[in-house]
Design a protein around this motif. Structure first.
Motif, short mmCIF file in Angstrom:
data_model
loop_
_atom_site.label_atom_id
_atom_site.label_comp_id
_atom_site.label_asym_id
_atom_site.label_seq_id
_atom_site.Cartn_x
_atom_site.Cartn_y
_atom_site.Cartn_z
N VAL A 266 0.78 -1.18 0.22
CA VAL A 266 -0.17 -0.11 0.08
C VAL A 266 0.79 1.40 0.03
N PRO A 267 0.88 2.10 -1.13
CA PRO A 267 0.01 2.07 -2.26
C PRO A 267 0.72 0.91 -3.26
N GLY A 268 -0.22 0.90 -4.29
CA GLY A 268 0.40 0.01 -5.36
C GLY A 268 -0.13 -1.36 -5.25
N GLY A 269 -1.30 -1.63 -4.47
CA GLY A 269 -1.57 -3.16 -4.46
C GLY A 269 -3.30 -3.00 -4.77
N VAL A 270 -3.92 -3.19 -3.64
CA VAL A 270 -5.54 -3.38 -4.06
C VAL A 270 -6.14 -2.32 -4.73
N GLY A 271 -5.74 -0.85 -4.25
CA GLY A 271 -6.20 0.53 -5.06
C GLY A 271 -6.42 0.38 -6.31
N PRO A 272 -5.09 0.48 -7.05
CA PRO A 272 -5.25 0.31 -8.49
C PRO A 272 -5.98 -0.66 -9.20
N MET A 273 -6.13 -1.80 -8.41
CA MET A 273 -7.03 -3.04 -8.97
C MET A 273 -8.35 -2.45 -8.87
N THR A 274 -8.75 -1.81 -7.99
CA THR A 274 -10.25 -1.36 -7.71
C THR A 274 -10.70 -0.58 -8.93
N ILE A 275 -9.80 0.20 -9.50
CA ILE A 275 -10.08 1.03 -10.27
C ILE A 275 -10.25 0.39 -11.59
N ALA A 276 -9.33 -0.63 -11.95
CA ALA A 276 -9.44 -1.43 -13.05
C ALA A 276 -10.55 -2.20 -13.06
N CYS A 277 -11.06 -2.76 -11.89
CA CYS A 277 -12.15 -3.69 -12.00
C CYS A 277 -13.52 -2.65 -12.12
N LEU A 278 -13.46 -1.76 -11.83
CA LEU A 278 -14.61 -0.63 -11.94
C LEU A 278 -14.82 -0.65 -13.60
N LEU A 279 -13.77 -0.34 -14.19
CA LEU A 279 -13.64 -0.16 -15.60
C LEU A 279 -14.18 -1.37 -16.37
N ALA A 280 -13.44 -2.69 -15.69
CA ALA A 280 -14.01 -3.95 -16.32
C ALA A 280 -15.71 -4.36 -16.01
N ASN A 281 -15.90 -3.79 -14.95
CA ASN A 281 -17.32 -4.05 -14.51
C ASN A 281 -18.29 -3.12 -15.49
N THR A 282 -17.68 -1.95 -15.98
CA THR A 282 -18.73 -0.89 -17.00
C THR A 282 -18.65 -1.58 -18.15
N LEU A 283 -17.44 -2.24 -18.61
CA LEU A 283 -17.47 -2.95 -20.07
C LEU A 283 -18.32 -4.13 -19.93
N THR A 284 -18.48 -4.82 -18.97
CA THR A 284 -19.26 -6.15 -18.61
C THR A 284 -20.85 -5.53 -18.99
N ALA A 285 -21.27 -4.51 -17.97
CA ALA A 285 -22.33 -4.11 -18.01
C ALA A 285 -22.85 -3.45 -19.50
#
Ligand SMILES: NC(=O)C1=CN([C@@H]2O[C@H](COP(=O)(O)OP(=O)(O)OC[C@H]3O[C@@H](n4cnc5c(N)ncnc54)[C@H](OP(=O)(O)O)[C@@H]3O)[C@@H](O)[C@H]2O)C=CC1
Ligand SMILES: Nc1nc(=O)c2c([nH]1)NC[C@@H]1CN(c3ccc(C(=O)N[C@@H](CCC(=O)O)C(=O)O)cc3)C=[N+]21
Ligand SMILES: [Mg+2]
Length: 300
Positions: A266-285
């Motif tokens: 921390v930083p550089g672990g879970v935080g950046p993955m959270t935002i990447a997954c938000l973009l992945a979820n938007t694509l999925t939606a």
């Protein structure tokens, strides 16, 4: 022996590259651009930082970003009217309402007003229910990012003992559901847990989502265990002079890194993955909304 550092920042970059590739194809073949709307109520400085970096990364992967900044004293009625408008906007495939909301707003009511198919946070009760029953849903971004890193590191998680510290609706509980879905034996610990150090010492996988700076010391960690540190705590950095702060996790990194098999920084672990997954979820939606096959490897 020292732990392998799980590089969430680099992992997140590869997730965003995948997302960007799919976005380009959607535009090319179908003339569709995924869109993410982020709603921020009030002026919380930390939230503003997240909203800014979300907006920036949304545009970088080729999606449309719609930011709605409302005054701290916005009425529930006005906020619900905005959500209704976004629910009915075909350009918007994902809606995120930044939490926490100011105290006069009912968070449950607001979250459950979001169209579940656009609920890219996965916080709507119907998505929570779908996840809990093992059905296709929107999966909360932070736990999804943690799961991706765990799967990448371990291959199979089947049969591993996992301890999640924290039972919030946005991290702890959905994290436990995902680990259970991957056949871990899951323990959820919280502020009333007896003998927390002993509970943590049993774990092959420790996910710390507490919000207490460096609460988990290395001597709670079973040698070789994988440690996922969700905590984001801003503390005074005395050694760096007056007035400066630095980010630390819920795990005491320096002692844990000597015992663990793998650990997220921390930083550089879970935080950046959270935002990447938000973009992945938007694509999925967006794919689901348009009846298109959704990309593989970007959801649980
Ligand atoms: N990296 C990222 O992307 C994200 C990071 N975060 C960070 O993760 C952390 C947790 O967030 P969130 O889940 O929202 O936090 P909450 O405050 O909602 O939940 C904290 C949980 O920790 C438990 N807890 C508190 N004190 C102790 C203790 N002494 N021993 C054991 N358990 C304890 C609480 O127990 P009880 O229920 O009994 O009160 C509660 O379940 C924060 O630092 C937050 O900033 C959050 C979201 C995303
Ligand atoms: N509806 C809603 N959904 C959320 O997902 C949500 C939310 N509300 N409210 C706040 C928390 C917190 N959160 C973070 C996202 C990225 C970083 C992140 O990128 N952190 C960087 C460092 C950032 C910095 O330097 O401040 C890192 O850990 O490397 C952190 C925290 C999402 N949250
Ligand atoms: Mg509130």
């Amino acid at each position: 022996m020292t732990a392998q550092i799980i590089d969430g920042k680099a992992f997140a970059a590869t997730v965003r590259e995948k997302v960007a590739g799919h976005v380009a194809r959607l535009k090319d073949e179908h003339g569709i651009t995924p869109g993410l709307a982020v709603v921020l109520v009030g002026e919380d400085p930390a939230s503003q930082v997240y909203v800014r970096s979300k907006g920036k990364q949304t545009v970088e992967v080729g999606m449309n970003s719609f930011e709605h900044k409302l005054d701290a004293d916005t009425s529930e009625k006005d906020l619900l009217a905005l959500i209704d408008k976004l629910n009915n906007d075909p350009q918007v495939h994902g809606i995120l309402v930044q939490l926490p909301l100011p105290g006069h707003l009912n968070e449950d009511l607001v979250i459950n007003a979001i169209d579940p198919s656009k609920d890219v946070d996965g916080f709507h009760i119907s998505n929570v229910g779908l996840l809990g029953t093992g059905q296709k849903s929107m999966v909360p971004c932070t736990p999804l990012g943690c799961l991706m890193m765990l799967r990448d590191h371990h291959g199979s998680l089947s049969g591993l003992d996992a301890v999640v510290i924290g039972r919030s609706n946005i991290v702890g509980k959905p994290m436990a559901q995902l680990l259970l879905g991957d056949s871990c034996t899951v323990t959820i610990a919280h502020s009333r847990t007896k003998d927390l150090p002993d509970v943590v010492r049993r774990a092959d996988i420790v996910v710390a989502a507490v919000g207490r700076a460096e609460m988990v010391p290395g001597d709670w960690i079973k040698p070789g265990a994988t440690v996922i540190d969700v905590g984001i705590n801003r503390i005074d950095a005395l050694e760096k002079g007056e007035g400066k702060t630095r980010l630390v996790g819920d795990v005491q990194f320096d002692s844990a890194v000597k015992v663990a098999g793998a650990i997220t920084p921390v930083p550089g672990g879970v935080g950046p993955m959270t935002i990447a997954c938000l973009l992945a979820n938007t694509l999925t939606a967006c794919c689901r909304a348009n009846g298109l096959v959704e990309p593989e490897g970007l959801t649980a």
